[in-house]
Design an enzyme around this catalytic site. Sequence first.
Site, mmCIF file in Angstrom:
data_model
loop_
_atom_site.group_PDB
_atom_site.id
_atom_site.type_symbol
_atom_site.label_atom_id
_atom_site.label_comp_id
_atom_site.label_asym_id
_atom_site.label_seq_id
_atom_site.Cartn_x
_atom_site.Cartn_y
_atom_site.Cartn_z
ATOM 1 N N HIS A 270 -9.019 -4.195 -1.662
ATOM 2 C CA HIS A 270 -8.077 -3.344 -0.895
ATOM 3 C C HIS A 270 -8.561 -1.890 -0.900
ATOM 4 O O HIS A 270 -8.591 -1.238 0.136
ATOM 5 C CB HIS A 270 -6.687 -3.477 -1.533
ATOM 6 C CG HIS A 270 -5.627 -2.592 -0.948
ATOM 7 N ND1 HIS A 270 -4.542 -3.086 -0.252
ATOM 8 C CD2 HIS A 270 -5.464 -1.241 -0.971
ATOM 9 C CE1 HIS A 270 -3.775 -2.066 0.144
ATOM 10 N NE2 HIS A 270 -4.302 -0.937 -0.297
ATOM 11 N N GLU A 271 -8.972 -1.408 -2.073
ATOM 12 C CA GLU A 271 -9.381 0.003 -2.188
ATOM 13 C C GLU A 271 -10.722 0.267 -1.494
ATOM 14 O O GLU A 271 -10.904 1.313 -0.874
ATOM 15 C CB GLU A 271 -9.459 0.417 -3.665
ATOM 16 C CG GLU A 271 -8.133 0.323 -4.430
ATOM 17 C CD GLU A 271 -6.991 1.085 -3.788
ATOM 18 O OE1 GLU A 271 -7.222 2.066 -3.058
ATOM 19 O OE2 GLU A 271 -5.828 0.679 -3.995
ATOM 20 N N HIS B 261 -10.113 0.756 1.993
ATOM 21 C CA HIS B 261 -9.660 2.130 2.274
ATOM 22 C C HIS B 261 -10.856 3.054 2.493
ATOM 23 O O HIS B 261 -10.859 3.883 3.395
ATOM 24 C CB HIS B 261 -8.854 2.698 1.096
ATOM 25 C CG HIS B 261 -7.379 2.433 1.179
ATOM 26 N ND1 HIS B 261 -6.614 2.802 2.261
ATOM 27 C CD2 HIS B 261 -6.518 1.856 0.292
ATOM 28 C CE1 HIS B 261 -5.357 2.455 2.040
ATOM 29 N NE2 HIS B 261 -5.266 1.871 0.863
ATOM 30 N N CYS C 119 0.856 -1.185 0.000
ATOM 31 C CA CYS C 119 0.000 0.000 0.000
ATOM 32 C C CYS C 119 0.891 1.233 0.000
ATOM 33 O O CYS C 119 1.875 1.291 0.745
ATOM 34 C CB CYS C 119 -0.875 -0.030 1.254
ATOM 35 S SG CYS C 119 -1.975 1.379 1.397
HETATM 36 ZN ZN LIG Z 1 -3.651 1.010 -0.052
#
Ligand SMILES: [Zn+2]
Length: 181
Positions: free
Chosen positions: A149-150, A153, A102
């Site tokens: 993953h995003e 976030h 990341c």
């Molecule tokens: Zn990330």
Amino acid sequence: MTKLKIRIAPDPILHQKSQPIKVTEVKSAKVRKLVQDINDTLKSGEYGVGMSSIQVGIPLAITVIMIRPTPTRPNLKQFNKVYFNAEITGIEGDKVPMREGCCSILGKDDKPIYAKVPRYEKIRIKYLDEDGVAQEETVDGFLAHVLQHEIDHQNGILFTDLVDESSIVSCDDYKRISNSE
Ligand SMILES: [Zn+2]
């Protein structure tokens, strides 16, 4: 070309939940500029295949995907796309662990750190596209992994929240491991 400042953990903003963006805002000059700046910010770094708006300190549900060859994954095929208000609406198959890093989580060498994170192989997502049109589709493979993953976030979750600290490796170690695997 505008390079924005990337927020680095333990910056508390990274654990903040992003707000959805209104359909009418998607095509606004302000949002277009932000998307362009996130693209520029990603492009200016060697690492990173995606970035969410929260990583540049703006808690809006905007994710820019820029899959490309990187030093740790030289064989990736180019794929660019912007997702607004992306949400997972369905999952399929099992979780498969894949090493991920990341841009907001750096080691002592100022390079991203990596860990194997279990993610679903196939997901169904809904989002608004760059024209503000609602879309729903099924994605799999590497893109599905990156999108999970995003989307994390956008919910204030970092991959380091999901793995054992002992499983984290440095960027140089990751390169060594991936060469020998
Ligand atoms: Zn990330």
